[in-house]
Scaffold this active site. Structure first.
Site, PDB file in Angstrom:
ATOM      1  N   ARG A   1     -15.307  14.013  23.487  1.00 47.88           N
ATOM      2  CA  ARG A   1     -15.500  13.731  24.960  1.00 47.88           C
ATOM      3  C   ARG A   1     -16.907  14.191  25.344  1.00 47.88           C
ATOM      4  NH1 ARG A   1     -16.291  12.245  29.367  1.00 47.88           N
ATOM      5  NH2 ARG A   1     -14.818  12.226  30.939  1.00 47.88           N
TER       6      ARG A   1
ATOM      7  N   HIS B   1       0.766  -1.163  -0.055  1.00 46.12           N
ATOM      8  CA  HIS B   1      -0.192   0.029   0.002  1.00 46.12           C
ATOM      9  C   HIS B   1       0.869   1.308  -0.026  1.00 46.12           C
ATOM     10  CE1 HIS B   1      -2.791   2.972   2.167  1.00 46.12           C
ATOM     11  NE2 HIS B   1      -3.148   2.891   1.055  1.00 46.12           N
TER      12      HIS B   1
ATOM     13  N   HIS C   1      -7.906   8.137  -3.349  1.00 50.27           N
ATOM     14  CA  HIS C   1      -8.342   6.855  -3.887  1.00 50.27           C
ATOM     15  C   HIS C   1      -9.432   7.025  -4.730  1.00 50.27           C
ATOM     16  CE1 HIS C   1      -6.787   6.173   0.245  1.00 50.27           C
ATOM     17  NE2 HIS C   1      -6.043   5.079  -0.444  1.00 50.27           N
TER      18      HIS C   1
ATOM     19  N   CYS D   1      -8.234  17.646  26.023  1.00 53.69           N
ATOM     20  CA  CYS D   1      -8.740  17.247  27.497  1.00 53.69           C
ATOM     21  C   CYS D   1      -7.715  17.072  28.317  1.00 53.69           C
ATOM     22  CB  CYS D   1      -9.358  16.007  26.962  1.00 53.69           C
ATOM     23  SG  CYS D   1     -10.404  15.220  28.403  1.00 53.69           S
TER      24      CYS D   1
ATOM     25  N   TYR E   1     -11.538  18.284  37.143  1.00 52.84           N
ATOM     26  CA  TYR E   1     -10.739  18.963  36.310  1.00 52.84           C
ATOM     27  C   TYR E   1      -9.965  19.913  37.333  1.00 52.84           C
ATOM     28  CZ  TYR E   1     -13.298  17.135  32.522  1.00 52.84           C
ATOM     29  OH  TYR E   1     -13.715  16.224  31.758  1.00 52.84           O
TER      30      TYR E   1
HETATM   31  C1  HEM Z   1      -2.567   5.911  -1.264  1.00 55.52           C
HETATM   32  C2  HEM Z   1      -4.857   1.940  -2.466  1.00 55.52           C
HETATM   33  C3  HEM Z   1      -6.778   1.769   2.180  1.00 55.52           C
HETATM   34  C4  HEM Z   1      -4.467   6.095   2.911  1.00 55.52           C
HETATM   35  C5  HEM Z   1      -2.936   5.002  -2.068  1.00 55.52           C
HETATM   36  C6  HEM Z   1      -2.650   4.666  -3.513  1.00 55.52           C
HETATM   37  C7  HEM Z   1      -3.321   3.362  -3.542  1.00 55.52           C
HETATM   38  C8  HEM Z   1      -3.982   3.144  -2.688  1.00 55.52           C
HETATM   39  C9  HEM Z   1      -3.373   2.805  -5.095  1.00 55.52           C
HETATM   40  C10 HEM Z   1      -1.759   5.558  -4.172  1.00 55.52           C
HETATM   41  C11 HEM Z   1      -2.725   6.348  -4.969  1.00 55.52           C
HETATM   42  C12 HEM Z   1      -1.901   7.237  -6.057  1.00 55.52           C
HETATM   43  O1  HEM Z   1      -1.002   7.884  -5.459  1.00 55.52           O
HETATM   44  O2  HEM Z   1      -2.434   7.335  -7.292  1.00 55.52           O
HETATM   45  C13 HEM Z   1      -5.569   1.590  -1.337  1.00 55.52           C
HETATM   46  C14 HEM Z   1      -6.432   0.282  -1.219  1.00 55.52           C
HETATM   47  C15 HEM Z   1      -6.850   0.610  -0.107  1.00 55.52           C
HETATM   48  C16 HEM Z   1      -6.596   1.416   0.757  1.00 55.52           C
HETATM   49  C17 HEM Z   1      -6.701  -0.644  -2.259  1.00 55.52           C
HETATM   50  C18 HEM Z   1      -7.724  -0.715   0.493  1.00 55.52           C
HETATM   51  C19 HEM Z   1      -8.073  -1.794   0.227  1.00 55.52           C
HETATM   52  C20 HEM Z   1      -6.378   2.927   2.743  1.00 55.52           C
HETATM   53  C21 HEM Z   1      -6.692   3.582   4.039  1.00 55.52           C
HETATM   54  C22 HEM Z   1      -6.274   4.767   4.226  1.00 55.52           C
HETATM   55  C23 HEM Z   1      -5.458   5.089   3.117  1.00 55.52           C
HETATM   56  C24 HEM Z   1      -7.920   2.833   4.839  1.00 55.52           C
HETATM   57  C25 HEM Z   1      -6.338   5.571   5.695  1.00 55.52           C
HETATM   58  C26 HEM Z   1      -6.671   5.217   6.664  1.00 55.52           C
HETATM   59  C27 HEM Z   1      -3.680   6.372   2.011  1.00 55.52           C
HETATM   60  C28 HEM Z   1      -2.856   7.561   1.885  1.00 55.52           C
HETATM   61  C29 HEM Z   1      -2.466   7.437   0.698  1.00 55.52           C
HETATM   62  C30 HEM Z   1      -2.782   6.518  -0.034  1.00 55.52           C
HETATM   63  C31 HEM Z   1      -2.767   8.478   3.060  1.00 55.52           C
HETATM   64  C32 HEM Z   1      -1.372   8.512   0.084  1.00 55.52           C
HETATM   65  C33 HEM Z   1      -0.022   8.151   0.294  1.00 55.52           C
HETATM   66  C34 HEM Z   1       1.088   9.332  -0.327  1.00 55.52           C
HETATM   67  O3  HEM Z   1       0.870   9.581  -1.013  1.00 55.52           O
HETATM   68  O4  HEM Z   1       2.069   9.544   0.377  1.00 55.52           O
HETATM   69  N1  HEM Z   1      -3.774   3.908  -1.609  1.00 55.52           N
HETATM   70  N2  HEM Z   1      -5.563   2.263  -0.223  1.00 55.52           N
HETATM   71  N3  HEM Z   1      -5.365   4.054   2.167  1.00 55.52           N
HETATM   72  N4  HEM Z   1      -3.704   5.727   0.875  1.00 55.52           N
HETATM   73 FE1  HEM Z   1      -4.725   3.805   0.385  1.00 55.52          FE
HETATM   74  N1  MTE Z   2     -20.046  20.260  26.867  1.00 53.94           N
HETATM   75  C1  MTE Z   2     -20.877  19.949  27.045  1.00 53.94           C
HETATM   76  N2  MTE Z   2     -22.160  20.269  27.084  1.00 53.94           N
HETATM   77  N3  MTE Z   2     -20.977  18.638  27.413  1.00 53.94           N
HETATM   78  C2  MTE Z   2     -19.925  17.846  27.672  1.00 53.94           C
HETATM   79  O1  MTE Z   2     -19.680  16.668  27.964  1.00 53.94           O
HETATM   80  N4  MTE Z   2     -17.392  18.019  27.601  1.00 53.94           N
HETATM   81  C3  MTE Z   2     -16.113  18.910  27.680  1.00 53.94           C
HETATM   82  C4  MTE Z   2     -16.276  20.108  26.495  1.00 53.94           C
HETATM   83  N5  MTE Z   2     -17.466  20.417  26.557  1.00 53.94           N
HETATM   84  C5  MTE Z   2     -18.702  18.599  27.255  1.00 53.94           C
HETATM   85  C6  MTE Z   2     -18.688  19.788  26.681  1.00 53.94           C
HETATM   86  C7  MTE Z   2     -14.985  18.138  27.669  1.00 53.94           C
HETATM   87  S1  MTE Z   2     -14.341  17.444  29.161  1.00 53.94           S
HETATM   88  C8  MTE Z   2     -14.015  18.382  26.390  1.00 53.94           C
HETATM   89  S2  MTE Z   2     -12.440  17.785  26.466  1.00 53.94           S
HETATM   90  C9  MTE Z   2     -14.513  19.066  25.220  1.00 53.94           C
HETATM   91  O2  MTE Z   2     -15.801  19.315  25.286  1.00 53.94           O
HETATM   92  C10 MTE Z   2     -14.325  18.158  24.150  1.00 53.94           C
HETATM   93  O3  MTE Z   2     -14.829  18.641  23.164  1.00 53.94           O
HETATM   94  P1  MTE Z   2     -14.890  17.672  21.780  1.00 53.94           P
HETATM   95  O4  MTE Z   2     -16.010  16.437  22.127  1.00 53.94           O
HETATM   96  O5  MTE Z   2     -15.453  18.481  20.480  1.00 53.94           O
HETATM   97  O6  MTE Z   2     -13.735  17.437  21.425  1.00 53.94           O
HETATM   98 MO    MO Z   3     -12.062  16.968  28.968  1.00 51.77          MO
END
Ligand code: HEM
Ligand code: MTE
Ligand code: MO
Length: 467
Positions: A139, A40, A65, A186, A323
């Site tokens: 949170r 990947h 993607h 938090c 807190y």
């Molecule tokens: C890049 C395939 C899942 C994050 C790519 C590329 C391919 C690909 C082919 C290169 C695309 C290009 O440059 O043209 C896949 C396939 C996946 C998959 C087949 C699942 C089966 C994921 C997931 C994530 C992810 C789940 C994030 C949670 C990324 C990132 C890049 C990338 C960040 C960019 C890398 C770079 O350019 O440095 N992927 N991907 N991919 N993919 Fe995936």
């Molecule tokens: N405001 C309400 N009304 N109820 C909540 O439970 N959690 C607080 C604060 N504001 C809370 C809240 C706490 S402890 C944190 S750390 C932040 O919201 C988290 O914001 P987020 O969920 O958008 O990241």
């Molecule tokens: Mo928090």
């Protein structure tokens, strides 16, 4: 007869590791991508985040993607289809106060389902300067209130000003929209490390109870001045906030900040209705939340229903009896919450997001990545990184632009490249320095406290280098 075998989502969900094979779904197709994981381009760690479930929520975050060649590549790994009877999950049982909570991103690491508390996985936490809304840590202390934006009113009141009741269109049109990029953290971020010293009470947050967004809304200052409150007031005053979420006894979530911060033009306190250019998501306070930059997340009250100027801090449990920080010698028999001030500005913090603890990294050039931030608008001026447990240090490269002085509300992402030799065992350590030359403590034990808050010791990650 179907050309492909049929699977349920539950069956797909059993394939989450290379040992059990890595399966994913896209639309109604099922793929076994085990052999692609190491190939990947975005890294094995990222693809594994989607293992056992749908690709769409992750691909929505990475537009790379949405190109035909990616789907073509995926097609080679097709092994089945989802059973036609796979319907969306049935509505939750009635009587569950959390049944109305919104859907969430499957990539979040959940620390508690009800109430919902979750953090972005470290692999995605510092990939971007602005955290995507879907991955922003959540949170919640209570169920997410269902708010009808049409009938929503924000009340503003207290001695020295007129009482206001503002609708959402009024809040948006009567006050200029102000935008601020700010990190929320938090008080319990990195609590899990503190529990390793001695057990503490609270959710076991890893390093991800911190996220950054561009917030848009009315300045609290403008709303208070519009209500007639004076900029300067004699004596001690606070601005108290109440949420629409209430506990079984009817007590709302509440918190307060000092009056001076609320009216200061330099403090940038917002009544935010936008997050990264979108309307606030339900988990983050729809339709209006407070954002207090540089201050512990607990004061940024979500689902805001009331702003009250008061001579006393918020009477809420979360202001009075939670807190707060204590000495390591204080336990649950001796703690007296009245003796400690409520946490407002947070201390300097940093953590390593890559590599992860226990990883086996390739020999050659290692890239260490992470975030750093400090409270009160203090900028991070330096991040030191050690690969040998703190004996020798190098200086990391800070990404991004220099923030305005005294208004460094957002984290900095940092990176360090260093050569590492095959077979080595590394203890990677990071520590940040802020504009007041505040530093992080080197170990957790001396800052241990019974609630596990303010956990900001040097972050340590042990990895081995592959032969
Ligand atoms: C890049 C395939 C899942 C994050 C790519 C590329 C391919 C690909 C082919 C290169 C695309 C290009 O440059 O043209 C896949 C396939 C996946 C998959 C087949 C699942 C089966 C994921 C997931 C994530 C992810 C789940 C994030 C949670 C990324 C990132 C890049 C990338 C960040 C960019 C890398 C770079 O350019 O440095 N992927 N991907 N991919 N993919 Fe995936
Ligand atoms: N405001 C309400 N009304 N109820 C909540 O439970 N959690 C607080 C604060 N504001 C809370 C809240 C706490 S402890 C944190 S750390 C932040 O919201 C988290 O914001 P987020 O969920 O958008 O990241
Ligand atoms: Mo928090």
């Amino acid at each position: 007869a179907p050309r492909y075998p049929r699977y349920t989502r539950e069956e797909v969900g059993r394939h989450r590791t290379p040992q059990d094979r890595v399966w994913v779904t896209h639309g109604t197709d099922v793929f076994d991508v085990t052999d692609f994981v190491e190939l990947h381009p975005g890294g094995a760690d990222k693809i594994l985040l989607a293992a056992g479930g749908a690709l769409e929520p992750f691909w929505a975050l990475y537009a790379v993607h949405s190109q035909p060649h990616v789907l073509e590549l995926l097609r080679e790994y097709k092994v089945g289809e989802l059973s036609p009877e796979e319907a969306p999950p049935a509505a939750a049982a009635t009587g569950d106060p959390f049944a109305g909570d919104p859907p969430r991103h499957p990539g979040l690491r959940v620390n508690s389902q009800k109430p919902f508390n979750a953090e972005p996985p470290a692999e995605l936490l510092a990939e971007r300067f602005l955290t995507p809304n879907e991955l922003f840590f959540t949170r919640n202390h209570l169920p997410v209130p269902a708010v009808d934006p049409g009938s929503y009113r924000l009340r503003v009141e207290g001695p020295g000003g007129r009482a206001l009741s503002l609708s959402l269109p009024e809040l948006r049109s009567r006050f200029p929209k102000h935008e601020v990029t700010a990190t929320l953290q938090c008080a319990g971020n990195r609590r899990a490390e503190m529990s390793q010293v001695r057990p503490v009470k609270g959710l076991p947050w890893d390093i991800g109870a911190i996220s950054t967004a561009r917030w848009g809304g009315a300045r609290l200052r403008d709303v208070l001045l519009h209500a007639g409150f004076e900029e300067e007031r004699e004596g001690e005053w606070h601005v108290c906030f109440e949420g629409l979420d209430a506990d079984a006894g009817g007590a709302p979530y509440g918190a307060s900040i000092p009056y001076g911060r609320a009216v200061s033009p330099a403090a940038d306190v917002l009544l935010a209705y936008e997050m990264n250019g979108e309307e606030l998501p339900r988990d983050h306070g729809f339709p209006v939340r407070v954002v207090v930059p540089g201050v512990v997340g607990a004061r940024s009250v979500k689902w805001l229903r009331r702003v009250a100027v008061s001579p006393a801090e918020s009477p809420s449990h979360w202001q009075q009896n939670d807190y707060k920080g204590f000495s390591p010698c204080v336990d649950w028999d001796t703690v007296d919450y009245k003796t400690a001030p409520a946490i407002q500005e947070l201390p300097v913090q940093s953590a390593i997001t890559h590599p992860r603890p226990g990883a086996a990294v390739p020999a050659g050039e290692l890239t260490v990545k992470g975030y750093a931030w400090s409270g009160g608008g203090r900028p991070v001026v330096r991040v030191d990184v050690s690969l040998d447990g703190g004996r020798t240090w190098r200086v990391a490269r800070l990404a991004g632009e220099r923030p305005p002085p005294e208004r460094a509300w957002a984290w900095v992402l940092w990176e360090l490249q260093a050569p590492v030799a095959a077979g080595a065992e590394l203890e990677i350590v990071c520590k940040a320095v802020d504009g007041s030359y505040n530093v992080q403590p080197d170990s957790v034990a001396p800052i241990w406290n019974l609630r596990g808050v303010l956990s900001n010791a040097w972050h340590r990650v042990r990895v081995s280098v592959r032969d």
